[in-house]
Scaffold this motif. Structure first.
Motif, PDB file in Angstrom:
ATOM      1  N   ALA A 160     -25.695  -0.548  22.923  1.00 46.53           N
ATOM      2  CA  ALA A 160     -24.522  -1.113  23.601  1.00 46.53           C
ATOM      3  C   ALA A 160     -23.575  -0.009  24.053  1.00 46.53           C
ATOM      4  CB  ALA A 160     -23.796  -2.084  22.678  1.00 46.53           C
ATOM      5  N   ARG A 213     -17.530  -3.406  29.901  1.00 42.15           N
ATOM      6  CA  ARG A 213     -17.457  -4.068  28.585  1.00 42.15           C
ATOM      7  C   ARG A 213     -18.421  -5.238  28.505  1.00 42.15           C
ATOM      8  NH1 ARG A 213     -11.208  -4.289  26.580  1.00 42.15           N
ATOM      9  NH2 ARG A 213     -11.126  -2.104  25.921  1.00 42.15           N
ATOM     10  N   ARG A 214     -18.509  -6.015  29.587  1.00 48.84           N
ATOM     11  CA  ARG A 214     -19.448  -7.136  29.596  1.00 48.84           C
ATOM     12  C   ARG A 214     -20.889  -6.645  29.519  1.00 48.84           C
ATOM     13  NH1 ARG A 214     -17.288  -9.442  34.514  1.00 48.84           N
ATOM     14  NH2 ARG A 214     -15.106  -9.376  33.969  1.00 48.84           N
ATOM     15  N   SER A 238     -21.662  -5.216  25.990  1.00 47.84           N
ATOM     16  CA  SER A 238     -21.656  -6.147  24.869  1.00 47.84           C
ATOM     17  C   SER A 238     -22.891  -7.044  24.843  1.00 47.84           C
ATOM     18  CB  SER A 238     -20.409  -7.017  24.898  1.00 47.84           C
ATOM     19  OG  SER A 238     -20.418  -7.856  26.029  1.00 47.84           O
TER      20      SER A 238
END
Length: 80
Positions: A18, A74-75, A78
């Motif tokens: 990630a 971030r999307r 994650s």
């Protein structure tokens, strides 16, 4: 020396997929934004000194990073 190797190994283990996806998304996003801004601004600022060109490009770059690139990264980062 073995403590150093253990320390390095534990830090590398902490870097997850990630994190790597997040870093890659930020780098690609920043590359796209800066090149797009330079392509748009360059014809208007032909012959300007480099610091002036930078002063014009930095504010929209910062806004794009804060409101576009980082949220998308971030999307992407994650995702499992």
């Amino acid at each position: 020396m073995t403590t150093l190797l253990r320390s390095i190994k534990s830090r590398l283990a902490a870097v997850s997929a990630a994190h790597l996806r997040f870093v890659a998304a930020v780098m690609i996003g920043a590359y796209v934004v800066i090149n797009t801004l330079l392509a748009v601004v360059s014809p208007l600022t032909a012959g300007w000194p480099f610091p002036a060109l930078t002063a014009v490009v930095v504010p929209p770059m910062v806004l794009a990073m804060i409101h576009l690139v980082i949220p998308i990264a971030r999307r992407v980062g994650s995702r499992p």
